[in-house]
Write an enzyme that holds these catalytic residues in place. Structure first.
Site, short mmCIF file in Angstrom:
data_model
loop_
_atom_site.label_atom_id
_atom_site.label_comp_id
_atom_site.label_asym_id
_atom_site.label_seq_id
_atom_site.Cartn_x
_atom_site.Cartn_y
_atom_site.Cartn_z
N SER A 7 -2.96 14.59 -28.31
CA SER A 7 -2.31 14.73 -27.00
C SER A 7 -1.53 16.04 -27.02
O SER A 7 -1.96 17.02 -27.61
CB SER A 7 -1.41 13.52 -26.75
N VAL A 62 8.34 6.78 -23.05
CA VAL A 62 8.01 8.10 -23.59
C VAL A 62 7.13 8.90 -22.63
O VAL A 62 6.55 8.36 -21.69
CB VAL A 62 7.32 7.98 -24.96
N GLU A 63 7.02 10.20 -22.89
CA GLU A 63 6.27 11.16 -22.06
C GLU A 63 6.73 11.12 -20.61
O GLU A 63 5.93 11.22 -19.68
CB GLU A 63 4.76 10.91 -22.16
N GLY A 64 8.02 10.95 -20.41
CA GLY A 64 8.57 10.89 -19.06
C GLY A 64 8.81 9.45 -18.66
O GLY A 64 7.87 8.71 -18.39
N ARG A 79 -1.06 13.11 -20.15
CA ARG A 79 -0.56 11.89 -19.51
C ARG A 79 -1.68 11.04 -18.93
O ARG A 79 -1.50 9.87 -18.66
CB ARG A 79 0.43 12.27 -18.40
#
Length: 805
Positions: free
Chosen positions: A208, A499-501, A377
């Site tokens: 990723s 996570v990731e926003g 994402r």
């Protein structure tokens, strides 16, 4: 004259409904004038005067040079006050990625034939072989309970992951990687997630956002040669350090800093970076050998140019460099994947070697990150969520058949049917979104808004699915141990949400905030025109926008009054009405979005409750599209039909509720009331999927073994002797074979041939009375023994319990 007026109105409505706004005005005026002249009810002088007025209006609004000078020049300054002001970081984030089907939905006239004609790329032969070979073998070797107890993957598992190049799925073959598609990447992570979240995250992260992804797209040739092969072979373990204590959601506000300076090393003067940073929540950090770092670069002595602040930059830092403090671990909800902080104190690295992409990429780090996240994402956390959802579907479908209460499988009770239907329906919807989104990525798109939708709404759906599965398993779901895979999935739910926003931020600010500008046909053009003081571009954009609003307003009103029957839709009798309803809501979303932006201007981004509801509407428009596309592409089986209907009906209801939430809370209440009359003149007519449809979906995953396998095709099924899903699957086979025999015994009880008795006693009475044979008796006992095994829970000796994690 009444007839003339009606004819003119009909012409205008017909053309505006087709999206021909300006032509609609001209044609309607022409009909009006012709009718007026033919009737002869007005004086010639008034007729000529009217033609003159219309001619002037046509010249002013129809001739761009004249329109620019007489209208747009005065509108533009006022419009600039309403438009949101964008900083560089906001602008870069908004420009990241590409616009795809989300643009159609935002434009209010989705072209369904275009969507259905799109052919997502399937798995290649190599990807299928990898899933059937190394992925299956890795799953067989994994003991997730033992991973929890040891707090890490065993060394032999790490070696296998590296050797089989799981860490290099996105790296092209010419650099030693596997070169997998987005779909192949997603399918691998999903299969692993159904077996072990720890293993899935370990594999997921290097594929990723991280050094590999950034090097592929932005690295120098020398950096690619140096690192990509080593990353693909697992000789380098990467991590990416972005989040810090001071900069979580606002990552661009990082206080991590790099100073350009020179140092003499071994008698040679080296131009480099002196770096200081504090980062946390960094996955793989404790074992990473290569650190990707995001920081703000400053050049106070102007050694590389005239500017002091050079902006966000990305660099590669080897673990062994002096000043790097790494190795401590966080404990994210007890899930033992490697995650921890990294601190750098006066770390010095050569500038040209360290900065990803070399000097040309200095200051471009934020753009690089945003463009990479647009793809990341869409794949990683959605794949993890689908793995958990499919696992829950597989477990609950079997468990609700095997587990009995009151001599009846619990899946027969309506209280269990309801969550079973949600589990199956959401799993279908989530997997549909994965297929279409990965297809877009493999076709060359980088759908940033869609990626954020997938991240937020699929992880949130996972939360609902796992919660429902825990409810169905009840007491056995909360007893941790080797038998209980659901508990470990439950542990991981908050991680995916966060996570990731974090999902709150992603929903309220990113999905709609980015979508409103990036996906809208005209808003970004208007902002750019104002920013560059380009009157010509502004004129084209603002009148195109006006045309869009008028035509979509007409579409919305007509579709609302006619139940969307006028909407163009594919000639599919089983799903045609769903396409039409979505077309109606797409048009409604367009005008409501424009209304919210027009009345609130730049303050809309602070009205996060409203922007969150608009994000919900856009997200469920997309998810419903995914479900319809999947149903179109797959075999038209009865279970698929029920699942597609359930999914789309849920989406339609949630779109309706989101739009109503915006309408009821617009600050200018009179505008909200007028808009509600246009969008919902007949009231809110959509409901969640009916009990009857839910029962059909639940029965399919209970009774149709093929439907259940198809819905959970990515799940790894352990061998029958393994506690958990493996033994549950074996028990299901035996329970299904025993059902006719149990039915025979119950019929005998109802007929008065046998006395009512529980379980094993009824078996004994049945064989004694000659109602069942010896073979049938043995089969019943095998099934009951298997049931007893799968409903058992783990228990530990006190001394062992003290050592458990």
């Amino acid at each position: 004259m009444l007839i003339t007026f009606v004819l003119a109105l009909l012409v205008f409505t017909a053309l505006a409904f087709r999206g021909l706004g300006f032509l609609a005005w001209i044609a309607a005026a022409g009909v009006w004038l012709v009718g007026w002249r033919v009737t002869g009810v007005h004086s010639p002088n008034l007729f000529v005067a009217t033609i003159g007025v219309l001619a002037v209006l046509a010249a002013v609004f129809g001739l761009p040079p004249l329109r620019r000078e007489l209208v747009s020049r005065f509108v533009m300054p006022r419009f600039a006050k309403v438009l949101p002001r964008l900083g560089d970081t906001e602008r870069i984030a908004l420009e990241a990625g590409t616009v795809w089907w989300d643009g159609d939905l935002f434009g209010g006239m989705p072209d369904w034939e275009k969507l259905l004609a799109f052919q997502p790329q399937g798995l290649s032969a190599e990807e299928q072989a990898f899933l059937a070979g190394p992925v299956e073998e890795l799953c067989r070797r994994l003991d997730d309970w033992e991973v929890y107890q040891q707090r890490d993957l065993p060394p032999e598992i790490w070696d296998f992951i590296k050797r089989e190049r799981f860490l290099g799925m996105i790296i092209p073959k010419e650099h030693g990687g596997l070169g997998f598609s987005a779909l192949g990447h997603s399918r691998v992570v999903t299969r692993l997630a159904s077996r072990s979240v720890t293993a899935a995250v370990t594999v997921m992260v290097p594929n990723s956002l991280g050094p590999g992804e950034l090097l592929l797209h932005y690295g120098t040739d020398e950096q690619k040669r140096k690192y990509l092969d080593r990353l693909a072979r697992g000789e380098e373990i990467p991590c990416f350090a972005l989040t810090g204590p001071e900069a979580g959601s606002d990552a661009a506000a990082t206080q991590s800093e790099g100073i350009v300076e020179t140092r003499t090393i071994d008698g040679v003067e080296v131009l480099g970076l002196r770096l200081n940073w504090k980062k946390r929540y960094i996955t793989l950090a404790p074992v990473a050998t290569l650190i990707g770092l995001a920081f703000r670069l400053k050049d106070p002595n102007k050694l590389i140019g005239d500017r002091v602040d050079r902006g966000i930059t990305c660099a590669l830092i080897p673990r062994h460099v002096a000043g790097v403090e790494i190795g401590l671990r966080h404990d994210p909800m007890g899930v033992p994947f490697m995650n921890g902080p990294i601190v750098g104190r006066d770390v010095f690295v050569p500038l040209d070697e360290a900065v990803i992409g070399g000097r040309e990429r200095i200051g471009q780090g934020w753009r690089m990150l945003m463009e990479s996240l647009a793809a990341g994402r869409s794949i990683s956390l959605p794949a993890l969520s689908i793995g958990a959802a499919q696992l829950a579907t597989r477990i609950c479908g079997a468990y609700a058949t095997v587990r009995e209460q009151f001599d009846t499988p619990i899946g027969r009770f309506e209280g269990i049917e309801e969550p079973l239907a949600r589990i199956a329906g959401l799993t279908y919807l989530m997997t549909s979104a994965r297929t279409l989104t990965c297809g877009a990525l493999d076709a060359g798109e980088k759908p940033a808004v869609i990626g954020n939708i997938c991240k937020a709404y699929l992880t949130d759906s996972m939360r609902q699915v796992i919660a429902d599965a825990m409810d169905i398993r009840a007491g056995s779901a909360i007893q941790r141990g080797p038998r209980n895979a659901l508990a470990r999935a439950w542990d991981a739910v908050p991680i995916g949400i966060t996570v990731e926003g974090a999902n709150i931020l992603t929903r309220t600010m990113i999905v709609y905030g980015q979508g409103a500008i990036r996906c809208h046909p005209f808003v970004q053009r208007e902002i750019e025109a104002v920013a560059h003081d380009n009157l010509d571009a502004f004129d084209r954009a603002i009148f195109g926008h006006l045309n869009l609003f008028v035509t979509r307003a007409v579409r919305t009103k007509l579709l609302a009054w006619t139940g969307a029957r006028l909407a163009e839709a594919p000639r599919t009798p089983d799903m045609r009405r769903y396409y039409q309803h979505l077309s109606r809501f797409s048009a409604a979303f367009t005008i409501l979005s424009d209304t919210a932006m027009g009345t609130l201007g730049g303050s809309l981004k602070r009205r996060e409750k409203l922007s969150g509801r608009l994000a919900d509407a856009l997200a469920y428009l997309y998810l419903a599209s995914c479900a319809l596309k999947r149903y179109h592409d797959e075999p038209k089986t009865r279970p698929n039909y029920a699942l597609a209907r359930w999914s789309v009906e849920l989406c339609l209801f949630r779109i309706q509720e989101a739009l109503l939430g915006v309408l009821d809370n617009l600050p200018m209440r009179w505008i909200g009331s007028l808009m509600k009359l246009a969008i919902f003149p007949l009231g809110a007519r959509f409901r969640p999927p009916s009990d009857r449809l839910g029962s059909e979906v639940a029965r399919d995953i209970l009774e149709d073994r093929e439907a259940r396998r198809t819905l959970t095709a990515d799940v790894f099924v352990p061998p029958p002797h393994e506690p958990g899903l493996g033994s549950l699957e074996a028990a299901l086979d035996k329970a299904v074979r025993a059902i006719p025999i149990e039915t025979k015994l119950r019929d005998a009880v109802r007929a008065g041939k046998l006395d009512r008795a529980p379980g094993y006693l009824l078996d004994d009475l049945g064989i004694a009375a000659g109602i069942i044979t010896g073979d049938e008796y043995d089969l019943l006992n095998e099934a009951r023994d298997a049931r007893d095994e799968v409903i058992a829970v783990d228990a530990f000796e006190p001394e062992v319990y003290k050592t458990l994690h």
